[in-house]
Design an enzyme around this catalytic site. Structure first.
Site, PDB file in Angstrom:
ATOM      1  N   HIS A  76       1.871   2.993  -8.148  1.00  0.00           N
ATOM      2  CA  HIS A  76       0.728   2.642  -7.306  1.00  0.00           C
ATOM      3  C   HIS A  76      -0.272   3.783  -7.159  1.00  0.00           C
ATOM      4  O   HIS A  76      -1.426   3.538  -6.798  1.00  0.00           O
ATOM      5  CB  HIS A  76       1.206   2.187  -5.918  1.00  0.00           C
ATOM      6  CG  HIS A  76       1.676   0.766  -5.892  1.00  0.00           C
ATOM      7  ND1 HIS A  76       2.944   0.398  -6.251  1.00  0.00           N
ATOM      8  CD2 HIS A  76       1.022  -0.384  -5.574  1.00  0.00           C
ATOM      9  CE1 HIS A  76       3.066  -0.918  -6.143  1.00  0.00           C
ATOM     10  NE2 HIS A  76       1.913  -1.418  -5.746  1.00  0.00           N
ATOM     11  N   GLY A  77       0.148   4.999  -7.406  1.00  0.00           N
ATOM     12  CA  GLY A  77      -0.823   6.081  -7.308  1.00  0.00           C
ATOM     13  C   GLY A  77      -0.204   7.454  -7.403  1.00  0.00           C
ATOM     14  O   GLY A  77       0.983   7.646  -7.103  1.00  0.00           O
TER      15      GLY A  77
END
Length: 465
Positions: free
Chosen positions: A317-318
């Site tokens: 996700h990041g």
């Protein structure tokens, strides 16, 4: 270009539909989709079209090598090459800066680096092309002989930049032999309009309201204000991402493709495990099939497997520690439910199980939202009365009263309640089924257009991942 823009709705999509259905040749239709998809991607990322095409060439080539070398070790080499090259692209563009920052912090260095722009959709199309080589290697998918068809699979604009993660094996037959029809097209239009309404009417409104709390003055925050702020963000991210998935699925149907569902009312879940069977289904199934099960699944090294999967889920996700912590948080919850208190939770009243999920889910969204872990922990503390001076403050009470109708509607739309009501109406007045859909579509497009006119650029949240 985003689906929820006037340019896409009134120019790009109608023109693409006209060009696509203006010919009966499947080859030309495929070409129209490829050119249209590359134009769609290049509208915002002209530089990185080349990277996506390179990924397609890499996996198309490795798929051919695997297929032609079933009886020797070259197939292993091709699979490893596909994994290494794809993950190297993803790692370099998405995690290079994060890695250097942590090396500098740990070793007290000052290595300089240039922050790269993240190619839109790289997390999604990397997993899609990887799934192709994995499935060809395992004999679960036939190799694609046409590079043009494979490029269409990789670049297909409905799911290109924010999912769902569409596996080749699921649409292989449609790539080669799809048969478009009016019913499918009409269903796709309705699904697209529904997603458009979710994004523009619900998600954007919830986002504007949540910013008042999450980006406001914490010194004036109350307990109720803290819970309301993150609840509104929960509505924003759900309707934003599920709205995008609805629009992607609807667009797919318009052009003869059937993509699998990506959401199944996750907020009605009764446990963290159930929540992740309902939220971002395509990502969860990808990690299950290509990481969790190959590692041993439930059979051996269960703790390790769970931690690895959820570490990767967070990291996907990041490039930030808050996402890793968020992933590990869910990994811990799922482990505890499986091994410690899950059987006890199932014996409790349903409303208690729902309350448990809502609480742990909202705490999780705090970890997800705040990149600064210190700020995130402070916010979680305020949710439970730490560092606040009031249970509810006048400003929060005013916001609740002013937006009570919106909050109630967001709650209801997070459940199957209104869908069941609609199904009852349609079944009772079957003659008006098509008319109801037409009216619904017109209303959604009209309201969305009205809200989009003069509105600043507001991309989907998952574009950043």
């Amino acid at each position: 270009m985003v689906f929820s823009s006037l340019t896409f709705i009134y120019y790009f999509l109608p023109l693409l539909i006209i060009l696509y259905y203006g010919t009966k040749s499947s080859t030309i239709r495929n070409l129209v989709l490829i050119v249209g998809s590359l134009f769609f991607y290049g509208w915002g990322e002209p530089v990185w079209i080349s990277l996506m095409v390179i990924s397609a060439v890499v996996d198309f080539t490795n798929g051919k090598i695997i297929d032609k070398n079933r009886d020797n070790k070259l197939r292993h080499v091709a699979l490893v090459a596909s994994i290494v090259i794809n993950l190297s692209f993803l790692g370099f563009f998405k995690y290079y800066g994060f890695l250097v920052e942590n090396i500098n912090y740990i070793f007290g260095l000052s290595i300089k680096y240039h922050q790269l722009s993240l190619p839109i959709g790289i997390s999604f199309y990397t997993f899609q092309t990887l799934s192709y080589t994995f499935d060809v290697y395992r004999g679960q998918a036939k190799v694609q002989d046409s590079f043009m068809k494979f490029l269409m699979f990789v670049s297909l604009f409905p799911q290109l930049v924010a999912g769902p993660i569409v596996r080749y094996v699921d649409i292989a037959e449609q790539i080669n032999h799809r048969k478009e029809n009016f019913h499918q097209f009409s269903t796709g239009v309705t699904r697209f309009c529904t997603g458009l309404g979710k994004k523009v009417i619900i998600a954007n409104t919830a986002g504007s309201l949540s910013d008042l709390f999450l980006q406001g003055d914490f010194s004036k925050m109350s307990v109720v204000g803290a819970w309301l702020g993150i609840l509104l963000y929960a509505f924003q991210i759900y309707f934003d991402f599920s709205g995008y998935s609805d629009m992607a699925i609807g667009l797919g149907k318009m052009f003869g493709f059937d993509f699998k569902e990506n959401f199944n009312y996750p907020y009605i879940s009764k446990s963290a495990s159930e929540f992740w069977r309902r939220w971002h289904i395509s990502l969860g199934s990808f990690f299950r099939d290509y990481v969790y099960i190959p590692l041993g699944g439930n059979r051996k090294h269960f703790i390790r497997n769970v931690l690895v999967v959820w570490f990767l889920t967070g990291l996907w996700h990041g490039a930030s520690w808050n996402f890793i912590l968020w992933g590990m948080y869910y990994g811990l919850l799922i482990f505890l439910e499986r091994k410690l208190y899950g059987h006890l939770l199932e014996k409790l009243p349903v409303w208690v199980q729902h309350t448990y999920l809502i609480v742990v889910m909202l705490v999780g969204w705090v970890l997800f939202y705040f990149v600064d872990l210190g700020v995130g922990m402070t916010y979680i503390g305020m949710m439970f009365g730490v560092g606040v001076t009031a249970f509810i403050d006048p400003i929060t009470w005013i916001h609740i009263r002013s937006n009570i109708f919106f909050i109630v509607m967001a709650v209801l739309l997070s459940t199957p309640f209104l869908v069941k009501i609609k199904a009852m109406i349609v079944s009772r007045f079957d003659l008006f089924k098509s008319d109801l859909h037409v009216v619904w579509n017109i209303i959604m497009v009209f309201l969305a257009t009205t809200m989009l006119v003069g509105q600043s650029y507001n991309p989907f949240l998952y574009f950043r991942f």
